[in-house]
Design an enzyme around this catalytic site. Structure first.
Site, PDB file in Angstrom:
ATOM      1  N   GLU A   4      29.208  61.079  52.810  1.00 52.89           N
ATOM      2  CA  GLU A   4      28.557  60.723  54.079  1.00 52.89           C
ATOM      3  C   GLU A   4      28.248  59.229  54.151  1.00 52.89           C
ATOM      4  OE1 GLU A   4      25.270  63.467  54.593  1.00 52.89           O
ATOM      5  OE2 GLU A   4      26.615  64.950  55.451  1.00 52.89           O
TER       6      GLU A   4
ATOM      7  N   GLU B  59      31.372  70.551  54.596  1.00 50.37           N
ATOM      8  CA  GLU B  59      30.092  71.221  54.358  1.00 50.37           C
ATOM      9  C   GLU B  59      29.761  72.038  55.593  1.00 50.37           C
ATOM     10  OE1 GLU B  59      27.006  68.482  53.166  1.00 50.37           O
ATOM     11  OE2 GLU B  59      28.349  67.418  51.801  1.00 50.37           O
TER      12      GLU B  59
END
Ligand code: GLA
Ligand code: ZN
Length: 660
Positions: free
Chosen positions: A144, A303
């Site tokens: 991220e 995810e």
């Protein structure tokens, strides 16, 4: 059979004796891939140059024996304590000049050359180690990117990088002074070395400097990712490289980052939401659609929520089949693979309550059974979906620079760029009309209707692009604050607003009003509607008035206009419509543009299609815990699901038809 379902796995959190049980359970559940190691630097290099990859290799090999492949994460979002001890200067500086210390994650500066040296050493060793391991198929760089600290890093190293970036962009300091308008408040520079990172000022900021800073930060993150991608590409030519994005997040221009990657991945937690029990569905749907646009390809979910979320405060427990509905929502919008976060709920650390498929006890339960059923039901279809794409007739223009410009000057305290996009998106979503997001440089000619909200920063090329689209029969919606600034974030002065696009829209805007702490009204048809945030006070220069203001001293002046141009139509919305007006307006635009809707159903019932060369798949998903009825506007063959036009709570139905 290719890979479609996976889990994020942290074997290093659990005793070695447990791994085999995990592999067995994963296999039984239909798991084909794991992502591992993206935060495990210390476990892999406990001291400088001392590499301990054995545990990871063992895990990779064990899983491979069960037919489960591995994606490796580079752990560069979590440099270990010994690196920090040796080089404390790699910890980032926030805008108040404070250091952000070790103890969480993302405690690193992305321009720092010493840190890059550590990365080169480590990533080289890791990729050499796993290049030929048959269990490994690809890499996730870092984790991220941009999900760090609000202001990225403002240290001296970043300052030098910024100066270099500016030198490359402007060439001479005179050009920078002109682009930044430094005549104002005595902000002129004699040389690039005087320019600083935007540490907190005594009062106010220069909007042009801030826009450059945000673009610089994005470029720096891309450069940081490339640093690793180059190493991995060289050592592991047979592996793919991806990165886990965060939907609409904006620290890094995801289109630019996408150029480094084989495909884009995304992280989705629809249940992790502050207001109410989950994220509004249209926002999750929009996020999938924008992620698909970053590379104009199907994507992976790296995810996907697999349980209750929470660090310190927790969200709601997902209801039976709700997680499956969210997972298939990802697929419906273009995901070719879904990797659930995480396999087993952590017993230690910050994320003890960010739940996985298995609870703390490791015993399979309701969620395991549910997701096992999901993979069993859809595994074969996933092979068929792979590579197919939705084919919307409507596009919404999305641009990171416009977003930055509104972060710098939101105008109204509640105006945010992405929320504005959501408002337009929602009206289509709820009418079961698929939408693409596009960049403003993309070819628009394939879309019947293009919505381009908040086209604040304008260039002659972009103006021309919109002229061409409409001239050739396109239907374009422009909105308030269009054509206000040039690319350097300076107000344009040559013409009245909205600049040359005024000719396309048949209007000029001599004045405007900000609805601070109030709302206004417009009359559209025979009805009065609420409007928010902003009023462009429009004068008609050939356009037709569709709606006029019903409040303010400019009552009765045009608020929304329509102009026929070439073979197309340009609409201009000089305000922010509330939900009701938005729906009614867009219904009108849809009719004029002959846009097809997939069907009718209550909000909370989602419809979406993916198309391959010869086949269309239609997904009908009930995101509510009530039974629902619905109606389809076209004939399809039901592949999965009990009964046409009826849905059980959280049921996912799949239909197909051959293309003509
Ligand atoms: C993000 C991160 C994960 C984890 C989850 C849950 O998406 O990528 O490492 O932290 O959030 O908090
Ligand atoms: Zn820095």
């Amino acid at each position: 059979m290719s890979i479609h379902f996976g889990v994020d796995y942290y074997p290093e959190h659990w005793p070695r004796e447990r791994w085999e049980t995990d592999a067995q359970l994963m296999k039984e559940m239909g798991i084909q891939v794991v992502r591992m190691a993206e935060f495990s630097w210390f476990q892999m290099e406990p001291q400088e140059g001392v590499f301990r990859f054995q545990w990871l290799e063992e895990a990779v090999n064990l899983l491979d024996q069960y037919g489960i492949k591995t994606i490796l994460g580079t752990p560069t979002a979590a440099p270990p304590a010994w690196i920090i001890e040796k080089n404390p200067e790699i910890q980032p500086i926030d805008r108040e000049g404070r250091r952000r210390y070790f103890g969480g994650r993302h405690h690193c500066c992305q321009s720092n050359q010493t840190y890059r040296g550590h990365i080169r050493r480590f990533v080289t060793a890791m990729s050499e180690k796993f290049a030929d391991n048959p269990g490994v198929i690809g890499w996730q760089i870092d984790n991220e990117l941009g999900n760090s600290h609000t202001d990225l890093c403002m240290c001296n190293s970043c300052r030098l990088y910024f100066q270099k970036w500016l030198l490359k962009k402007y060439g001479t300091i005179a050009r920078l002074n002109s682009a930044w308008g430094t005549a104002f408040w005595s902000q002129g520079y004699n040389k690039f070395s005087q320019v600083r990172t935007p540490l907190i000022t005594a009062a106010g900021e220069n909007p042009s400097a801030m826009l450059d800073w945000k673009c610089f930060c994005s470029d720096l993150i891309v450069d940081f990712a490339k640093w690793q991608a180059d190493i991995i590409r060289e050592k592991c030519p047979n592996h793919f490289i991806t990165h886990n994005y965060m939907c609409f997040d904006d620290k890094v221009n995801y289109y630019d980052l996408g150029e480094l990657l084989d495909f884009v991945s995304n992280d989705v937690y629809p249940g992790h939401w502050q207001e109410g029990s989950h994220q509004p569905l249209y926002q999750t749907a929009a996020a999938h659609d924008v992620v698909r646009s970053y590379k104009k390809q199907p994507f992976w979910i790296m995810e996907q929520q697999s349980g209750m979320t929470g660090w310190e405060i927790m969200g709601r427990l997902p209801k039976p089949n709700q997680l499956s509905a969210w997972a298939m929502q990802s697929v419906a919008h273009g995901a070719d693979a879904v990797v659930f976060f995480r396999w087993r709920t952590c017993a230690v650390g910050t994320e003890q309550f960010w739940h996985g498929i298995l609870g703390h006890s490791g015993k399979p339960g309701r969620i395991y059974d549910e997701l096992k059923h999901l993979t069993e039901t859809f595994a074969d279809y996933m092979d068929a979906f792979a590579g197919s794409m939705p084919k919307p007739e409507v596009a919404i223009v999305h641009n990171f620079r416009q977003n930055y410009a509104f972060q710098i000057q939101p105008h109204h305290p509640k105006l945010t760029y992405v929320k504005e996009l959501y408002k337009y998106y929602r009206a289509f979503y709820e009418k079961k009309i698929p939408v693409d997001f596009v960049q403003d440089t993309d070819d628009l000619s394939g879309y019947k209707l293009v919505i381009a909200p908040l086209q604040f920063l304008m260039t002659p090329q972009l103006e021309q692009h919109y002229f061409d689209y409409v001239e050739n029969g396109g239907h374009l919606v422009l909105t308030m604050r269009t054509g206000v600034k040039d690319a350097a974030n300076r107000c344009m002065t040559e013409r009245e607003l909205p600049g040359r696009l005024g000719e396309l829209c048949g209007i000029t805007i001599p004045e405007y009003d900000c609805l601070l702490e109030s709302t206004g009204g417009v009359l559209y048809g025979k009805k009065e509607y609420v409007i928010k945030k902003w009023c462009d006070i429009i004068e008609l220069q050939g356009a037709k008035c569709l709606a006029e203001y019903s409040t303010g001293f400019y009552k009765q002046s045009p608020a929304i206009t329509e102009n026929a141009y070439g073979q197309g139509i340009a609409w201009y919305i000089g305000t922010e419509p509330d939900q009701e007006l938005m729906e009614d307006l867009l219904s009108y635009f849809e009719r004029c543009s002959e846009i097809a809707t997939l069907g009718t159903a209550a909000d909370g019932v989602e419809m979406m299609t993916r198309e391959s060369q010869d086949q269309i798949w239609l997904f009908v998903i009930n995101h509510t815990d009530d039974e629902q009825v619905y109606h389809l506007h076209d004939r399809y063959e039901l592949l999965e699901g009990e009964r046409e036009e009826f849905l059980h709570p959280f049921e996912v139905q799949l239909f197909t038809k051959q293309k003509k």
